[in-house]
Write a protein that holds these residues in place. Structure first.
Motif, PDB file in Angstrom:
ATOM      1  N   HIS A 104       0.860  -1.185   0.000  1.00 63.41           N
ATOM      2  CA  HIS A 104       0.000   0.000   0.000  1.00 63.41           C
ATOM      3  C   HIS A 104       0.897   1.236   0.000  1.00 63.41           C
ATOM      4  O   HIS A 104       1.746   1.386   0.874  1.00 63.41           O
ATOM      5  N   ASN A 105       0.695   2.098  -0.970  1.00 66.02           N
ATOM      6  CA  ASN A 105       1.481   3.323  -1.091  1.00 66.02           C
ATOM      7  C   ASN A 105       0.558   4.512  -0.818  1.00 66.02           C
ATOM      8  O   ASN A 105      -0.441   4.693  -1.522  1.00 66.02           O
ATOM      9  N   TYR A 106       0.914   5.326   0.195  1.00 66.84           N
ATOM     10  CA  TYR A 106       0.058   6.423   0.644  1.00 66.84           C
ATOM     11  C   TYR A 106       0.758   7.775   0.570  1.00 66.84           C
ATOM     12  O   TYR A 106       1.972   7.878   0.785  1.00 66.84           O
ATOM     13  N   TYR A 107      -0.047   8.773   0.307  1.00 60.80           N
ATOM     14  CA  TYR A 107       0.379  10.158   0.498  1.00 60.80           C
ATOM     15  C   TYR A 107      -0.685  10.833   1.359  1.00 60.80           C
ATOM     16  O   TYR A 107      -1.729  11.276   0.876  1.00 60.80           O
ATOM     17  N   ILE A 108      -0.423  10.882   2.666  1.00 62.09           N
ATOM     18  CA  ILE A 108      -1.367  11.477   3.614  1.00 62.09           C
ATOM     19  C   ILE A 108      -1.304  12.994   3.490  1.00 62.09           C
ATOM     20  O   ILE A 108      -0.227  13.565   3.317  1.00 62.09           O
ATOM     21  N   PRO A 109      -2.446  13.695   3.576  1.00 64.71           N
ATOM     22  CA  PRO A 109      -2.442  15.166   3.471  1.00 64.71           C
ATOM     23  C   PRO A 109      -1.475  15.810   4.452  1.00 64.71           C
ATOM     24  O   PRO A 109      -1.314  15.350   5.587  1.00 64.71           O
ATOM     25  N   ALA A 110      -0.845  16.893   4.014  1.00 64.54           N
ATOM     26  CA  ALA A 110       0.126  17.588   4.869  1.00 64.54           C
ATOM     27  C   ALA A 110      -0.548  18.263   6.056  1.00 64.54           C
ATOM     28  O   ALA A 110       0.006  18.301   7.159  1.00 64.54           O
ATOM     29  N   GLY A 111      -1.706  18.859   5.831  1.00 60.56           N
ATOM     30  CA  GLY A 111      -2.461  19.425   6.948  1.00 60.56           C
ATOM     31  C   GLY A 111      -2.350  20.918   7.146  1.00 60.56           C
ATOM     32  O   GLY A 111      -2.838  21.444   8.151  1.00 60.56           O
ATOM     33  N   GLY A 112      -1.726  21.624   6.210  1.00 56.67           N
ATOM     34  CA  GLY A 112      -1.656  23.078   6.363  1.00 56.67           C
ATOM     35  C   GLY A 112      -0.724  23.510   7.472  1.00 56.67           C
ATOM     36  O   GLY A 112       0.100  22.734   7.964  1.00 56.67           O
ATOM     37  N   ASP A 113      -0.885  24.759   7.904  1.00 55.90           N
ATOM     38  CA  ASP A 113       0.056  25.341   8.865  1.00 55.90           C
ATOM     39  C   ASP A 113      -0.473  25.464  10.291  1.00 55.90           C
ATOM     40  O   ASP A 113       0.315  25.578  11.225  1.00 55.90           O
ATOM     41  N   ILE A 114      -1.780  25.447  10.465  1.00 49.44           N
ATOM     42  CA  ILE A 114      -2.370  25.658  11.799  1.00 49.44           C
ATOM     43  C   ILE A 114      -2.961  24.344  12.306  1.00 49.44           C
ATOM     44  O   ILE A 114      -3.873  23.796  11.688  1.00 49.44           O
ATOM     45  N   PRO A 115      -2.490  23.819  13.429  1.00 52.80           N
ATOM     46  CA  PRO A 115      -2.953  22.525  13.931  1.00 52.80           C
ATOM     47  C   PRO A 115      -4.280  22.629  14.699  1.00 52.80           C
ATOM     48  O   PRO A 115      -4.380  22.256  15.871  1.00 52.80           O
ATOM     49  N   ASP A 116      -5.301  23.134  14.029  1.00 57.13           N
ATOM     50  CA  ASP A 116      -6.614  23.313  14.648  1.00 57.13           C
ATOM     51  C   ASP A 116      -7.663  23.148  13.556  1.00 57.13           C
ATOM     52  O   ASP A 116      -7.787  24.000  12.672  1.00 57.13           O
ATOM     53  N   ARG A 117      -8.428  22.078  13.614  1.00 62.15           N
ATOM     54  CA  ARG A 117      -9.389  21.805  12.563  1.00 62.15           C
ATOM     55  C   ARG A 117     -10.533  22.809  12.541  1.00 62.15           C
ATOM     56  O   ARG A 117     -11.200  22.969  11.523  1.00 62.15           O
ATOM     57  N   ALA A 118     -10.732  23.526  13.649  1.00 62.37           N
ATOM     58  CA  ALA A 118     -11.804  24.513  13.704  1.00 62.37           C
ATOM     59  C   ALA A 118     -11.535  25.700  12.787  1.00 62.37           C
ATOM     60  O   ALA A 118     -12.472  26.342  12.305  1.00 62.37           O
ATOM     61  N   VAL A 119     -10.273  25.997  12.557  1.00 62.77           N
ATOM     62  CA  VAL A 119      -9.918  27.147  11.710  1.00 62.77           C
ATOM     63  C   VAL A 119      -9.116  26.739  10.469  1.00 62.77           C
ATOM     64  O   VAL A 119      -8.820  27.584   9.622  1.00 62.77           O
ATOM     65  N   ASN A 120      -8.765  25.461  10.375  1.00 64.77           N
ATOM     66  CA  ASN A 120      -7.944  24.999   9.262  1.00 64.77           C
ATOM     67  C   ASN A 120      -8.555  23.713   8.687  1.00 64.77           C
ATOM     68  O   ASN A 120      -8.384  22.627   9.237  1.00 64.77           O
ATOM     69  N   GLU A 121      -9.241  23.862   7.579  1.00 66.60           N
ATOM     70  CA  GLU A 121      -9.902  22.723   6.938  1.00 66.60           C
ATOM     71  C   GLU A 121      -8.907  21.636   6.547  1.00 66.60           C
ATOM     72  O   GLU A 121      -9.205  20.445   6.611  1.00 66.60           O
ATOM     73  N   LYS A 122      -7.704  22.054   6.142  1.00 63.11           N
ATOM     74  CA  LYS A 122      -6.699  21.081   5.715  1.00 63.11           C
ATOM     75  C   LYS A 122      -6.276  20.165   6.871  1.00 63.11           C
ATOM     76  O   LYS A 122      -6.009  18.976   6.661  1.00 63.11           O
ATOM     77  N   PHE A 123      -6.205  20.731   8.062  1.00 64.47           N
ATOM     78  CA  PHE A 123      -5.830  19.914   9.216  1.00 64.47           C
ATOM     79  C   PHE A 123      -6.930  18.908   9.534  1.00 64.47           C
ATOM     80  O   PHE A 123      -6.649  17.746   9.842  1.00 64.47           O
ATOM     81  N   GLY A 124      -8.175  19.354   9.428  1.00 68.25           N
ATOM     82  CA  GLY A 124      -9.294  18.439   9.621  1.00 68.25           C
ATOM     83  C   GLY A 124      -9.290  17.318   8.599  1.00 68.25           C
ATOM     84  O   GLY A 124      -9.575  16.156   8.919  1.00 68.25           O
ATOM     85  N   HIS A 125      -8.979  17.664   7.368  1.00 65.14           N
ATOM     86  CA  HIS A 125      -8.887  16.656   6.305  1.00 65.14           C
ATOM     87  C   HIS A 125      -7.832  15.610   6.644  1.00 65.14           C
ATOM     88  O   HIS A 125      -8.053  14.396   6.467  1.00 65.14           O
ATOM     89  N   LYS A 126      -6.704  16.053   7.143  1.00 66.48           N
ATOM     90  CA  LYS A 126      -5.636  15.123   7.509  1.00 66.48           C
ATOM     91  C   LYS A 126      -6.090  14.141   8.583  1.00 66.48           C
ATOM     92  O   LYS A 126      -5.902  12.926   8.458  1.00 66.48           O
ATOM     93  N   LEU A 127      -6.708  14.660   9.623  1.00 69.11           N
ATOM     94  CA  LEU A 127      -7.168  13.802  10.711  1.00 69.11           C
ATOM     95  C   LEU A 127      -8.270  12.856  10.240  1.00 69.11           C
ATOM     96  O   LEU A 127      -8.296  11.678  10.629  1.00 69.11           O
ATOM     97  N   ASP A 128      -9.161  13.344   9.389  1.00 70.67           N
ATOM     98  CA  ASP A 128     -10.237  12.492   8.871  1.00 70.67           C
ATOM     99  C   ASP A 128      -9.678  11.387   7.969  1.00 70.67           C
ATOM    100  O   ASP A 128     -10.161  10.249   7.988  1.00 70.67           O
ATOM    101  N   PHE A 129      -8.676  11.725   7.178  1.00 76.01           N
ATOM    102  CA  PHE A 129      -8.038  10.750   6.300  1.00 76.01           C
ATOM    103  C   PHE A 129      -7.444   9.608   7.132  1.00 76.01           C
ATOM    104  O   PHE A 129      -7.653   8.427   6.842  1.00 76.01           O
ATOM    105  N   ILE A 130      -6.711   9.971   8.179  1.00 79.72           N
ATOM    106  CA  ILE A 130      -6.103   8.955   9.044  1.00 79.72           C
ATOM    107  C   ILE A 130      -7.182   8.138   9.737  1.00 79.72           C
ATOM    108  O   ILE A 130      -7.056   6.920   9.901  1.00 79.72           O
ATOM    109  N   GLY A 131      -8.270   8.808  10.126  1.00 77.77           N
ATOM    110  CA  GLY A 131      -9.386   8.106  10.759  1.00 77.77           C
ATOM    111  C   GLY A 131     -10.018   7.081   9.830  1.00 77.77           C
ATOM    112  O   GLY A 131     -10.412   5.979  10.265  1.00 77.77           O
TER     113      GLY A 131
END
Length: 262
Positions: A104-131
């Motif tokens: 299995h070859n993966y490229y997990i989303p980087a998650g943007g610059d702010i580690p808070d899904r409430a203000v950073n959609e990219k970070f939420g995407h990263k956590l949801d992807f892993i979930g």
């Protein structure tokens, strides 16, 4: 049989085709897993790979973004890809080797610059992807499998240049490490690199922003090779080709290697 496996975020396979071919000539891995192809499948430059004996491909491409591929000297079967978070992103490809090992070859989303899904959609995407990865492994326990790729998380304290200074920096925050660990445990995955190199600082990524990346050495281990427990004892020879980060027009990632004897 012995199989050498390499994983590398190449940051555009067309732009850096030359150094990919250089790596194949110098290192000669049996299987090369690439991330961030940044190319549609039909434009991935396969002829150069074929000329070096790599005739088997599993490609999941996307124009300008993402993209993962398996380039192999060995035949690949049962090739498929999975869409995570219903975004249509090219972030996963899987195939089976002749020895029955599933890669299995993966490229997990980087998650943007702010580690808070409430203000950073990219970070939420990263956590949801892993979930979603975790949920998949819980429902279909992997066996005789290898997971590789740019997971965009450096989980251990020695996987970053400064644990204390990076605790609030995306890729090493506690919530990311916790999420990755839960996902890893859900599939019974074991860290091949850290099995072979259990102690000391180990990095696979150095920022383009550093004036002298080598001297500053502010790296992170974002690229991983994992194995299911049933074949972890068959792995060895783990290493990171740090010098490749210094090649002309390099990726900001270095290739990660491991040897599988099965």
């Amino acid at each position: 049989m012995s199989v050498s496996i390499c994983t590398w975020n190449i940051n555009s396979v067309r732009l850096r085709e030359g150094i990919v071919l250089q790596l194949l000539r110098e290192e000669n891995p049996d299987v090369l897993c690439l991330q961030e192809l940044k190319s549609p499948e039909e434009k991935v430059p396969l002829d150069g790979f074929r000329a070096l004996g790599y005739e088997h491909f599993a490609i999941h491409g996307q124009k300008g973004y993402n993209g993962v591929g398996i380039i192999s000297k060995l035949p690949l079967s049962d090739v498929n890809k999975r869409d995570f978070c219903a975004k249509g992103d090219a972030r996963h490809i899987a195939a089976t080797l002749p020895n029955g090992v599933r890669i299995h070859n993966y490229y997990i989303p980087a998650g943007g610059d702010i580690p808070d899904r409430a203000v950073n959609e990219k970070f939420g995407h990263k956590l949801d992807f892993i979930g979603e990865m975790q949920a998949w492994f819980e429902s279909e326990a992997p066996e005789k499998s290898v997971l590789v790729g740019d997971l965009n998380i450096a989980p251990q304290e020695d996987d970053v240049w400064s644990h204390k200074q990076l605790l609030k920096v995306v890729s090493h925050t506690p919530i990311e490490v916790e999420s990755l660990t839960k996902m890893q445990n859900s599939g019974g995955w074991m860290d091949v690199t850290r099995k072979d190199i259990p102690e000391g600082k180990v990095y696979s990524w150095w920022s383009y922003r550093a004036r002298d990346w080598d001297a500053a050495d502010k790296g992170r281990r974002l690229d991983h090779i994992w194995s299911t427990a049933d074949i972890i004892g068959k792995f060895g020879g783990s290493r990171i080709a740090r010098h490749v980060r210094g090649w002309e027009k390099p990726s900001d990632h270095a290739p990660v290697f491991a040897e599988l004897s099965l």
